[in-house]
Design an enzyme around this catalytic site. Sequence first.
Site, mmCIF file in Angstrom:
data_model
loop_
_atom_site.group_PDB
_atom_site.id
_atom_site.type_symbol
_atom_site.label_atom_id
_atom_site.label_comp_id
_atom_site.label_asym_id
_atom_site.label_seq_id
_atom_site.Cartn_x
_atom_site.Cartn_y
_atom_site.Cartn_z
ATOM 1 N N LYS A 92 14.938 3.992 10.138
ATOM 2 C CA LYS A 92 15.594 2.812 9.556
ATOM 3 C C LYS A 92 16.797 3.159 8.692
ATOM 4 O O LYS A 92 17.757 2.405 8.608
ATOM 5 C CB LYS A 92 14.589 1.982 8.756
ATOM 6 C CG LYS A 92 13.664 1.163 9.635
ATOM 7 C CD LYS A 92 12.928 0.100 8.840
ATOM 8 C CE LYS A 92 12.157 -0.826 9.747
ATOM 9 N NZ LYS A 92 10.934 -0.180 10.303
ATOM 10 N N GLU A 114 15.724 -8.767 3.802
ATOM 11 C CA GLU A 114 14.371 -9.310 3.819
ATOM 12 C C GLU A 114 13.488 -8.220 4.398
ATOM 13 O O GLU A 114 13.940 -7.359 5.133
ATOM 14 C CB GLU A 114 14.294 -10.588 4.638
ATOM 15 C CG GLU A 114 14.023 -10.399 6.109
ATOM 16 C CD GLU A 114 15.131 -9.686 6.854
ATOM 17 O OE1 GLU A 114 16.302 -9.944 6.532
ATOM 18 O OE2 GLU A 114 14.814 -8.884 7.755
ATOM 19 N N SER A 382 9.478 7.650 15.817
ATOM 20 C CA SER A 382 10.357 6.866 14.934
ATOM 21 C C SER A 382 10.081 7.053 13.447
ATOM 22 O O SER A 382 10.968 6.860 12.626
ATOM 23 C CB SER A 382 10.279 5.384 15.297
ATOM 24 O OG SER A 382 8.943 4.923 15.265
HETATM 25 C C1 LIG Z 1 10.246 -0.610 11.450
HETATM 26 C C2 LIG Z 1 9.722 0.455 12.308
HETATM 27 C C3 LIG Z 1 9.673 0.325 13.706
HETATM 28 C C4 LIG Z 1 10.033 -0.939 14.435
HETATM 29 O O1 LIG Z 1 11.363 -1.323 14.333
HETATM 30 P P1 LIG Z 1 12.385 -1.190 15.536
HETATM 31 O O2 LIG Z 1 13.557 -1.973 15.067
HETATM 32 O O3 LIG Z 1 11.735 -1.782 16.755
HETATM 33 O O4 LIG Z 1 12.674 0.241 15.722
HETATM 34 C C5 LIG Z 1 9.229 1.410 14.455
HETATM 35 N N1 LIG Z 1 8.847 2.564 13.871
HETATM 36 C C6 LIG Z 1 8.862 2.719 12.529
HETATM 37 C C7 LIG Z 1 8.414 4.023 11.956
HETATM 38 C C8 LIG Z 1 9.298 1.679 11.703
HETATM 39 O O5 LIG Z 1 9.307 1.852 10.364
#
Ligand SMILES: *Cc1c(COP(=O)(O)O)cnc(C)c1O
Length: 400
Positions: A92, A114, A382
């Site tokens: 993020k 938000e 992610s």
């Molecule tokens: C917020 C989040 C997501 C989902 O958000 P996307 O916009 O779909 O990437 C996925 N993985 C993690 C670790 C997150 O914090």
Amino acid sequence: MQNYHFPDQQGFFGEHGGIYVSETLIPALKELAQAYQEAKNDPAFWAAFHHDLKHYVGRPSPVYHAERLSQKLGGAQIWLKREDLNHTGAHKVNNTIGQALLAKRMGKKRVIAETGAGQHGVATATVAARFGMECHVYMGADDIQRQAPNVFRMKLLGANVIGVESGSRTLKDAMNEAMREWVARVDDTFYIIGTAAGPAPYPEMVRDFQCVIGNEAKTQMLEAIGRQPDIAVACVGGGSNAIGLFHPYIAETGVRLVGVEAGGLGIDTTEHAAPISSKAPIGVLHGFRSYLMQDENGQVVGTHSVSAGLDYPGIGPEHSHLADIGRAEYYAANDDAALEAFDLLCRYEGIIPALESSHALAWAVAEAPKMQKDQVILVNLSGRGDKDINTVAKLKGIEL
Ligand SMILES: *Cc1c(COP(=O)(O)O)cnc(C)c1O
């Protein structure tokens, strides 16, 4: 796929995207779109972005061959793109750095955001502190209760967290409040959206910032194995980490692109957050048009996922378009499969993944055994799972 140029002038990705907001927001979006196009063409803007990604976020994030996990599964080789190693623990921050730099360029001294689970709120509060901006984060009153550690993190970082008492007291209501505040103070305020969704130009802008993931991966995989993976897979909430991995690969048609939605208790139940794989109709929410979970009357339905970051009834417009044209495939992984994949990565690789990322991993865990040992699946990891250990402990019936 060589001629893939989206969005169009109106902010559409085929049938999806666009701008569906009240008149009062149009001037703010126009100002933003113009400022972004100027920044996009300015090498100095990208130099500042990449400087911060290197020195503040710690990029490039490595690609890592999960050898023990691959061996255990007995098929394709699993590689991980390690977004979990970024400062603040997920992808993020790539986006909030980009938007904060744009806010600075536009002379805005205040940022608002938000947040649902609080991850985007923390990433926004982080960059606001980094760039010396005032930060206000809107959060549903119920979410404030549920996500106390992230609320405290935001406060430590100097942000003002505003509880939203209206409606269902969750993300949707927080979004409405943030939009209202943006209209009221657009002169000095920049609205940082956390995923590749919302009205144009947000889906394009967030994608461009997150493309650092796929661009790095392409270089790194070539160095590591002399070619690109057979499959690139990512979890999809709003779709920002997935589009960041996918977009640089769109023209490389030899690479299958796979998005994994939150299957919750199963896409044949009402307890999931998987608009594309459950074949939801098109609808409008939060200023854009895309596949959207809704009932017969077009009312947005409640969603469920074990991972808060995937618990969203819509999906970014570019994913809906990639599904329509058949360039990316979308599947769902259920809560229990994600939890199994979570355990596997902990035990076989010594990496505690985010529950969101565990969905992408779950798809790879199911698919790898059907593939050859010389084939490669690249999983976008992610985020890290430190934020999720209380959830996991509770599900295992353990008290911390
Ligand atoms: C917020 C989040 C997501 C989902 O958000 P996307 O916009 O779909 O990437 C996925 N993985 C993690 C670790 C997150 O914090």
